[in-house]
Design a protein around this motif. Structure first.
Motif, PDB file in Angstrom:
ATOM      1  N   LEU A 120      24.637 -50.279 -19.158  1.00  0.00           N
ATOM      2  CA  LEU A 120      25.211 -51.271 -18.021  1.00  0.00           C
ATOM      3  C   LEU A 120      26.482 -50.638 -17.409  1.00  0.00           C
ATOM      4  CD1 LEU A 120      24.504 -53.441 -16.418  1.00  0.00           C
ATOM      5  CD2 LEU A 120      25.534 -55.263 -18.017  1.00  0.00           C
ATOM      6  N   CYS A 121      27.312 -50.253 -18.622  1.00  0.00           N
ATOM      7  CA  CYS A 121      28.780 -49.817 -17.979  1.00  0.00           C
ATOM      8  C   CYS A 121      28.680 -48.440 -17.730  1.00  0.00           C
ATOM      9  CB  CYS A 121      29.860 -50.090 -19.165  1.00  0.00           C
ATOM     10  SG  CYS A 121      29.803 -51.803 -19.738  1.00  0.00           S
ATOM     11  N   PRO A 127      25.887 -46.274 -16.004  1.00  0.00           N
ATOM     12  CA  PRO A 127      24.616 -46.136 -15.556  1.00  0.00           C
ATOM     13  C   PRO A 127      24.012 -44.585 -15.536  1.00  0.00           C
ATOM     14  CG  PRO A 127      25.977 -46.648 -13.732  1.00  0.00           C
ATOM     15  CD  PRO A 127      26.748 -46.560 -15.154  1.00  0.00           C
ATOM     16  N   ASP A 162      20.043 -55.877 -19.469  1.00  0.00           N
ATOM     17  CA  ASP A 162      19.896 -55.064 -18.216  1.00  0.00           C
ATOM     18  C   ASP A 162      20.343 -53.552 -18.321  1.00  0.00           C
ATOM     19  OD1 ASP A 162      21.447 -57.632 -15.836  1.00  0.00           O
ATOM     20  OD2 ASP A 162      19.398 -57.512 -16.892  1.00  0.00           O
ATOM     21  N   THR A 163      19.797 -52.397 -17.826  1.00  0.00           N
ATOM     22  CA  THR A 163      20.147 -51.381 -18.030  1.00  0.00           C
ATOM     23  C   THR A 163      19.419 -50.459 -16.784  1.00  0.00           C
ATOM     24  OG1 THR A 163      20.037 -49.480 -20.001  1.00  0.00           O
ATOM     25  CG2 THR A 163      17.965 -50.191 -19.525  1.00  0.00           C
ATOM     26  N   GLU A 201      26.783 -61.205 -10.616  1.00  0.00           N
ATOM     27  CA  GLU A 201      27.164 -59.878 -11.305  1.00  0.00           C
ATOM     28  C   GLU A 201      26.079 -59.064 -11.343  1.00  0.00           C
ATOM     29  OE1 GLU A 201      28.921 -58.278 -15.500  1.00  0.00           O
ATOM     30  OE2 GLU A 201      28.371 -60.386 -15.530  1.00  0.00           O
ATOM     31  N   GLN A 202      24.744 -59.664 -11.430  1.00  0.00           N
ATOM     32  CA  GLN A 202      23.549 -58.732 -11.568  1.00  0.00           C
ATOM     33  C   GLN A 202      23.412 -58.126 -10.413  1.00  0.00           C
ATOM     34  OE1 GLN A 202      20.841 -61.573 -13.231  1.00  0.00           O
ATOM     35  NE2 GLN A 202      20.407 -60.181 -14.808  1.00  0.00           N
ATOM     36  N   ARG A 221      25.713 -57.395  -7.732  1.00  0.00           N
ATOM     37  CA  ARG A 221      26.783 -56.396  -7.769  1.00  0.00           C
ATOM     38  C   ARG A 221      26.092 -55.238  -8.622  1.00  0.00           C
ATOM     39  NH1 ARG A 221      30.261 -60.834  -8.266  1.00  0.00           N
ATOM     40  NH2 ARG A 221      30.531 -60.032 -10.630  1.00  0.00           N
ATOM     41  N   ASN A 222      25.843 -55.431  -9.699  1.00  0.00           N
ATOM     42  CA  ASN A 222      25.397 -54.100 -10.550  1.00  0.00           C
ATOM     43  C   ASN A 222      24.121 -53.482  -9.803  1.00  0.00           C
ATOM     44  OD1 ASN A 222      27.290 -54.327 -12.326  1.00  0.00           O
ATOM     45  ND2 ASN A 222      26.118 -55.870 -13.624  1.00  0.00           N
ATOM     46  N   GLY A 265      25.044 -51.523  -7.039  1.00  0.00           N
ATOM     47  CA  GLY A 265      25.586 -50.143  -7.460  1.00  0.00           C
ATOM     48  C   GLY A 265      24.383 -49.135  -7.784  1.00  0.00           C
ATOM     49  N   TYR A 266      23.274 -49.638  -8.683  1.00  0.00           N
ATOM     50  CA  TYR A 266      22.253 -48.856  -9.163  1.00  0.00           C
ATOM     51  C   TYR A 266      21.731 -48.221  -8.046  1.00  0.00           C
ATOM     52  CZ  TYR A 266      22.781 -50.793 -13.941  1.00  0.00           C
ATOM     53  OH  TYR A 266      23.473 -51.211 -15.156  1.00  0.00           O
TER      54      TYR A 266
END
Length: 374
Positions: free
Chosen positions: A14-15, A17, A122-123, A145-146, A148-149, A152-153
């Motif tokens: 998660l940090c 990717p 999450d990953t 937050e999900q 936003r992540n 990014g993914y």
């Protein structure tokens, strides 16, 4: 051992990717003589006691473990059925698979216990240019937050991005569906419904809801020691196989657990119609039959039926004939099916006695020819 290492490594993704691409290549996702990346997409083992754990081990897990052609498996949630104590033995069983795997939690998996057992919720990781994004939406929503992540993914360049959730995004209670379907290279994969559907949205993105490897909750009469557990769409317990090429193109097939690869569909006959249930079929497919009828060969183009699968109607009639008391005293044999139309059922007119049948099926991701009898 390989899967233990991958499961531990995914904790950090998660940090980080981008790190998983190297991990996946070095820990078991190997090139098979230039063949596409072959991924098993598996929904809902959903075990809630020792007996069902044994069913899972002797059916879906045993079958996957015996395959020599799979590079990676993705388990799409509901690993257990409100039985957090079974997550560890399920992980131990999955660790026996001879290829890497990853999981996301479902609405019947305790999220905190899931994280403690598998090390992540999450990953994201990439294998041979295909990016897999696993997001826990088991609550029916994604957190800020999900989201936003996820943005990014999805911003990472790849030939194809495969977004894996437990609940199909179209059934979530927030705006995540509208957000992600704008991505041109995105494939959506989900489970949760205990039925199979494929849908292509106006954006061009396809969603595959893969069904459940437990079928209808490990219910029904035993067949070879495993419950029949037919799903409400008329598909048997199973999973999808997806072959991803380096350019992002992919092809699909549905694998019914315990049946040969060549069996992709079932046939049924009524007084005036023949029904073709293509278990992994897409509504935009072309389906046709060639058969012997009255000493001559006939060809028929089939139309999407929008009706209840004949296999499901047979179970419903059996349930009704048995009565409420039987259902109460034979709970494990009772499959709780309802009259819901199947999204992958086709039909054509029937005429006279019909012998051997050849089913021809084709959509842009799946095609096959199957010999069968009515």
């Amino acid at each position: 051992m390989v899967n233990n290492i991958i499961s531990l490594a995914l904790t950090f993704l998660l940090c980080l990717p981008c790190a998983a691409a190297g991990i996946a290549r070095s820990r078991g996702v190997e090139q098979r003589s230039g063949k596409p990346l072959r991924v098993a997409l598996v929904g809902d083992p959903q075990v809630d006691n020792a007996g069902e754990l044994d069913f899972a081990r002797r059916s879906v897990i045993k079958e996957l473990a015996g395959r020599k052609d799979i590079d990676l498996a993705v388990f799409l949630g509901d690993i257990v059925n409100d039985a957090p104590g079974l997550l560890t033995p399920m992980k131990q069983s999955l660790d026996s698979l001879p290829f890497p795997y990853c999981c996301i939690p479902g609405n019947h998996d305790d999220p905190d216990v899931f994280r403690s057992v598998f090390g992540y919720r999450d990953t994201s990781f990439a294998v041979r240019g295909i990016r897999f994004v696993l997001i826990d939406n088991s609550s029916g929503t994604l957190s800020a937050e999900q989201k936003r992540n996820l943005s990014g993914y999805l911003g990472i360049k790849s030939a194809r991005t495969v977004l894996c959730t437990h609940i199909p995004l179209k059934f979530c209670r927030d705006s995540s569906f509208e957000t992600v379907t704008l991505q041109n290279d995105l494939l959506l994969v989900s489970a949760h419904l205990h039925r199979v559907f494929r849908e292509t949205y106006q954006s061009g993105n396809e969603e595959i809801s893969v069904g459940a490897s437990c079928g209808s909750w490990w219910r029904g009469p035993l067949r070879d020691g495993i419950p029949y557990a037919l799903m409400n769409c008329g598909a048997p317990r199973g999973y999808f196989i997806a072959d991803f090429r380096r350019n992002g193109n992919y092809s699909l097939s549905y694998k019914a657990i315990g049946l040969p690869d060549r069996e992709q569909a079932s046939l049924a006959r009524t007084a005036d119609s023949i029904f073709v249930n293509v278990w992994g079929g897409s509504p935009d497919a072309k389906v046709s039959l060639r058969a012997l009828a009255g000493g001559r060969t006939i060809k028929r183009r089939c139309s999407l039926s929008h009706s209840v699968a004949p296999e499901v109607m047979e179970v419903i009639r059996t349930n009704s004939a048995a009565g409420a008391q039987w259902r109460k005293t034979h709970r494990d044999e009772f499959i709780p099916l309802r009259k819901i139309s199947s999204s992958h059922l086709w039909s054509c007119p029937a005429e006279g006695e019909i012998g051997n049948v050849v089913i021809r099926y084709r959509d842009r991701r799946m095609k096959f020819k199957q010999h069968d009898k009515v």
